[in-house]
Enzyme design. Structure first.
Site, PDB file in Angstrom:
ATOM      1  N   TYR A  57       0.871  -1.186   0.000  1.00  0.00           N
ATOM      2  CA  TYR A  57       0.000   0.000   0.000  1.00  0.00           C
ATOM      3  C   TYR A  57       0.902   1.229   0.000  1.00  0.00           C
ATOM      4  O   TYR A  57       1.590   1.508   0.975  1.00  0.00           O
ATOM      5  CB  TYR A  57      -0.907  -0.053   1.230  1.00  0.00           C
ATOM      6  CG  TYR A  57      -1.924   1.055   1.409  1.00  0.00           C
ATOM      7  CD1 TYR A  57      -2.020   2.140   0.551  1.00  0.00           C
ATOM      8  CD2 TYR A  57      -2.825   0.992   2.472  1.00  0.00           C
ATOM      9  CE1 TYR A  57      -2.969   3.126   0.734  1.00  0.00           C
ATOM     10  CE2 TYR A  57      -3.782   1.977   2.679  1.00  0.00           C
ATOM     11  CZ  TYR A  57      -3.838   3.050   1.817  1.00  0.00           C
ATOM     12  OH  TYR A  57      -4.776   4.039   2.016  1.00  0.00           O
ATOM     13  N   LYS A  76      -1.589  -1.531  -3.864  1.00  0.00           N
ATOM     14  CA  LYS A  76      -2.577  -0.449  -3.927  1.00  0.00           C
ATOM     15  C   LYS A  76      -1.802   0.856  -3.983  1.00  0.00           C
ATOM     16  O   LYS A  76      -1.075   1.203  -3.052  1.00  0.00           O
ATOM     17  CB  LYS A  76      -3.484  -0.467  -2.701  1.00  0.00           C
ATOM     18  CG  LYS A  76      -4.445   0.715  -2.603  1.00  0.00           C
ATOM     19  CD  LYS A  76      -5.210   0.654  -1.293  1.00  0.00           C
ATOM     20  CE  LYS A  76      -6.237   1.775  -1.196  1.00  0.00           C
ATOM     21  NZ  LYS A  76      -5.636   3.093  -0.929  1.00  0.00           N
ATOM     22  N   ILE A  84      -9.731   1.041  -5.422  1.00  0.00           N
ATOM     23  CA  ILE A  84     -10.132   1.187  -4.025  1.00  0.00           C
ATOM     24  C   ILE A  84     -10.619   2.617  -3.883  1.00  0.00           C
ATOM     25  O   ILE A  84      -9.825   3.561  -3.938  1.00  0.00           O
ATOM     26  CB  ILE A  84      -8.962   0.920  -3.059  1.00  0.00           C
ATOM     27  CG1 ILE A  84      -8.273  -0.411  -3.388  1.00  0.00           C
ATOM     28  CG2 ILE A  84      -9.455   0.946  -1.621  1.00  0.00           C
ATOM     29  CD1 ILE A  84      -9.128  -1.631  -3.204  1.00  0.00           C
TER      30      ILE A  84
END
Length: 294
Positions: A135, A163, A207
């Site tokens: 992330y 992500k 997301i």
């Protein structure tokens, strides 16, 4: 077998009650809204205010998501902490709840080298059996994952993607390039402004924090793209981009998202960190919602 994470996952807010405590029933309501729109759930992330939650609250909200979704959509939970030890401890507890994957933010507050980041992630990946997404959100952490670092980490069998919430197309494109030729390693797009472009370039999922406010509108970008309606997907993106730009000109997420949800009639409480809205702010947000959602 690892469940494929694709489409739209909402970076879901963490509702608080009038006392400021975690409100599981309000969270279930928000989860049902997302499922009805065709979206999965990403919980305990930036929009979920992980930075002001204690460990038991993080476990409680994750359990609520897993129970309410009940296998009908992907559930990814964020587990990143400053220390490797705390990340592993939380990760093992979260993994036991039955999530499909976990997300690990770079350690924050303390600047780290790329080798130190590699060491951190490899220790976490070795310790957990649940699939891991890296992330990257350098504006909030002060640590940036470089594409060559991600390509090295992608060789670990338990690290299945990244992500990227750096906020720029250059960053997203760099990770997509780094993922080329690595089977099973996916790039998840974080910025709501790049959802359509991310899908065009090969992202498996987005997301989305804005999907809390506009679940169907965000899902339309993915749904139209999947159907081959590329122009329709792009038009859906344009509408969402306008909503994002105007809403975040009042205040940034997650506070702006929670305030918008409140003005839409949902009880999600206030953000725990120091932020305030005056009457003019609320009037502006109402006008924005009327323009883009009604």
């Amino acid at each position: 077998m690892t469940r494929k994470i694709d489409g739209v996952l909402t970076a879901i807010v963490t509702p608080f009650d009038a006392r400021g405590d975690f409100d599981p029933e309000a969270m279930r309501e928000q989860i049902r809204r997302q499922l009805a729109a065709g979206n999965g759930v990403f919980c305990g992330g930036t929009n979920g205010e992980f930075f002001v939650l204690n460990e038991q609250e993080k476990l409680a909200l994750t359990q609520t998501c897993v129970d309410e979704v009940n296998g009908s959509a992907p559930v990814v939970a964020h587990i990143g902490e400053i220390s490797t030890r705390d990340t592993v401890r939380l990760g093992k507890q979260v993994a036991a709840l039955g999530v499909d994957a976990v997300s690990v933010i770079t350690p924050y507050f303390i600047p780290l080298t790329q080798d130190e980041l590699i060491g951190h992630y490899l220790q976490v990946a070795d310790a957990l059996e649940t699939p891991i997404f890296l992330y990257n959100i350098p504006a909030r952490t002060g640590n940036t994952l470089q594409p060559e670092t991600v390509r090295r980490l992608a060789q670990h069998p338990n690290i299945i993607g990244i992500k990227d919430s750096a906020g720029s197309y250059d960053s997203l494109r760099g990770f997509l390039h780094a993922a080329e030729g690595i089977p099973g390693f996916e790039v998840l797009n974080g910025p709501d402004s790049l959802i359509h472009q991310g899908f065009v370039d090969g992202c498996s999922a987005c997301i989305s924090g804005l999907a809390n406010v506009a679940p169907a509108e965000i899902n339309a970008i993915w749904r139209r793209f999947q159907a081959g309606d590329i122009d329709g997907s792009r038009l859906a993106q344009e509408n969402v981009t306008g909503l994002r730009c105007e809403l975040y000109s009042v205040a940034f997420s997650p506070a702006a998202v929670k305030k918008a949800l409140t003005l839409l009639g949902y009880v999600v409480g206030e953000s725990r960190y120091a932020v305030c809205f005056d009457a003019d702010d609320e009037r502006r947000i109402r006008q924005i919602l009327d323009t883009y959602l009604r």
